[in-house]
Design a protein around this motif. Structure first.
Motif: not given
Lengths: 473, 473
Positions: B42-43, B57-58, B62-64, B69-70
């Protein structure tokens, strides 16, 4: 059959609640800032027992409006100037909502790697953004963690300092004999509480006198340490403050840091309220000497648009903190932890469980960008300077001293009782809310300017109300 | 000019996020339960620095989806059977959203009366709902408070016990000499951590042996206390557990309580995971003797559909707790506190600041009603009994013992290494997630059945997968 709220109903009620919150912020000025209810007023409107049957969500929201809202003191009002600001923002609310929604446990890296890795990264970002010493970064020997509050941060610092000084014996033997901690007479009460919690006892807490700006005197600190050393005691911890709660005084970090280094004393620097100012290079002078600190904390939940709870705590040597607080029972063992390749934040604070708190901080940093944060913090300081000028220009009011950041201490010339009465009357009117402190027996009004929605017009109106009320009393 | 998100944008993005969360719960089974990322994955996808300019915000969302999420282990999956459940619900998410939105500070009654009074009322409701002793109610000498975690609750209990035993001297002098605390070999690690934090030292923590059901033996407790008394030591604290973390063992509260009463020892009862079972009158047998406890805690954030953090902690004598933890600096003084007419929850835990946590608990209680909560808790226990029967009927697997609540300990007959390998393989497949413990050198698989969305089909499928995987290894 089940009693759960369906996703469809959640979509519907959730969207209504989003609108409710937006409406709240648009209309927050219509409420009295300080709740006007009397003790027991809310309680008596709530039934004696939990409902046997589930209720409609709309019924609950009706009770929120009718029962709960009158009992709310509106911390998010632009007319809230009390205590410290606790400024919130929409991106932070959304980040927190995502955290609540995902419902993950971040106690170990393994229990949700993203929860740990995002936190570490965001804490490293803040080191650079604030111009903090590089050794606080996770890529060096240090590292940062989100604690709930500055009280928990200072407790963690006290414990790590104790174990470092006793060579990690106190955790086992409980022998803390001779350890002595130092604060100023103006240091936040959380250190006293921490000293009680850790079992040191307040007899072993020295309160160093302050100068006329209410900052700790390093010469008196040195003198007290010498006395204690001569008495065979073991000085182990100093807490210095950048922006004390009472009057926003700034302790001389560099001078205090040199004293600490000389005697191998852990220096914790608490900048809970004012630490955000380091985002502005012009204000970093107040943070000079921080490279001598073993730990440092500030609260984005005070002055960085991030809703409670979010205290950022860094240590220069993470190994000491982890060794102090780590526990590894069998049921928490896992491959990643055993390989030592990861951070398990459970070992950085008292609590085991932890929520995904870095999401809201990440959302705030990405929404505002460094530029946006600097702009708003600077605005708050400018508004504070404006208010300061008005006080200085007034014949009826006096100023304690030039505020370094965003907290003004001022008072009417008519004395303590008049000022207390003035404050109570203003707060009862509900148009603004401000609180007080007492310094050397003198009652001072505190005006903390830093709410998200506070603009010049609010500060102007507050000053007008204060002057007007003082004239009519 | 400003950089804030506008209310209009908040309405828009907030509603999208509500849909995102609803979608998440509808699709949560598509994700591997245990995150499959490696340390650092993730880092390395996150930039080295915070953005200089604010972002859309979108872009963040998208990064979330792509980065965060993975790295999520899906605690809210119906196929999550690991550690303990941490079951969430839509009403709880909404209550927490309202808390984030209002952004109030509940440190004092005065800083938002509703935050304190709702909490007190809801904690009183739970005393009745769970059939707890009446003396835990705020209307008696006792009272309840929401702590973040059971670790903080047990620390508060340890401190109050210490001060009661030393006649409130330790807070001042730091003299804890001779104090001794008692747990069983199965008690949660938080007590050991608390004993370190409070400066008692683990040498002063006695681990009492357990019976064949892994419950503390009161006869051995009594014997150890006698030995310590004869050695001139001061027994002051016992922690008993209803539902240990490792194996869900239930300590005999009544017998332990009698020992504690006889020697004026503070009894804390930790039912963090299993305490919710007391909602069901049929399961109150396990809670018998609780009237002898000085404090008691359970976590709605584990098994009562309330998202983290929400630990409910009660004391029989609130005056002792308050006297132990209270601090009153000038800047927090106010009329309501000084009159003694109100509760200031700041004096009930380590932290000063606190968020409006009772809202989510209140939303849960009102949405489900007592009836709905009882229904679902009973369902989880029935599913557990079903799984237990399958294990008993199997030739290849064995059961540790009949589970009292919702945690089954079982193992394949092929020995420790096989079971560990079986668990790792199952978790790597990502269809279910379960964890383990070791008891007397034997490796046991732990199956905790209590996620909000877990139904019979999920438990059936889990059992099928376990059996199938065991056959193919």
């Amino acid at each position: 059959m089940n009693y759960h709220m369906s996703p469809e109903q959640f979509r519907e009620e959730g969207k209504k609640l989003i609108d409710w919150i937006a409406d709240y912020y648009e209309q927050v000025e219509k409420y009295p800032v300080l709740s006007q209810v009397q003790p027991g007023n809310i309680t008596k409107q709530l039934p004696n027992n939990a409902p046997e049957k589930g209720e409609e969500f709309s019924t609950v929201m009706k009770d929120v409006e009718q029962i709960i809202m009158p009992g709310i003191t509106h911390w998010q009002s632009p007319n809230f100037f009390a205590y410290f600001q606790s400024n919130n923002s929409f991106p932070s609310i959304l980040g927190d909502l995502l955290s609540s929604g995902l419902g993950v446990q971040g106690m170990l890296w393994a229990t949700s790697p993203a929860c740990t890795e995002l936190e570490t990264r965001v804490m490293d970002w803040l080191v650079d953004l604030k111009g903090l010493p590089k050794h606080f970064k996770s890529t060096e020997n240090g590292g940062g963690v989100i604690q709930d509050t500055a009280s928990s941060a200072v407790l963690a610092a006290l414990l790590a300092a104790r174990e470092r000084k006793t060579n990690f014996a106190c955790n086992q033997t409980g022998d803390n004999s001779g350890l002595v901690a130092y604060i100023s007479t103006q240091t936040h009460s959380s250190v006293e509480k921490g000293v009680k919690v850790m079992g040191l006892g307040t007899d072993r807490l020295r309160r160093i006198e302050v100068d006329r700006h209410f900052a700790m005197r390093p010469d008196l600190l040195e003198k007290q340490i010498q006395q204690d050393l001569e008495a065979g005691l073991k000085p182990f911890f100093v807490c210095a403050t950048i922006g004390t709660t009472s009057s926003n005084a700034v302790d001389p970090i560099e001078a205090i840091g040199r004293v600490c280094r000389q005697h191998s004393i852990w220096l914790h620097v608490d900048a809970a309220m004012s630490g955000t100012a380091a985002l502005l290079p012009d204000y970093r002078q107040y943070f000079e000497g921080l490279e001598l600190a073993d730990s440092y904390a500030f609260n984005p939940h005070k002055w960085m648009f991030t809703n409670f709870d979010c205290d950022c705590f860094w240590v220069a040597d993470k190994a000491v903190l982890i060794k102090t607080l780590s526990i590894l029972p069998e049921y928490l063992k896992n491959e990643a932890t055993e390989k030592g390749a990861v951070i398990d934040y459970r070992d950085w604070h008292v609590q085991l469980g932890r929520r995904f708190r870095s999401l809201k901080l990440w959302f705030v940093l990405r929404h505002y960008g460094a530029e946006g944060l600097r702009y708003h913090i600077n605005q708050h300081i400018e508004l504070t300077q404006l208010f300061t000028e008005w006080v200085k220009d007034s014949d009826d009011f006096e100023l304690l001293s030039e505020p370094p950041f965003n907290l003004v201490l001022f008072r009417h010339t008519k004395g303590n009782e008049f000022n207390k009465y003035l404050m109570d009357c203003l707060n009862k009117d509900g148009k603004i809310y401000l609180t007080h402190t007492v310094l050397n027996g003198t009652f001072w009004l505190r005006m903390s300017i830093g709410q998200t929605q506070t603009e010049e017009r609010h500060v102007q109106e507050a000053w007008r109300l204060i002057k007007e009320k003082a004239e009519t009393l």
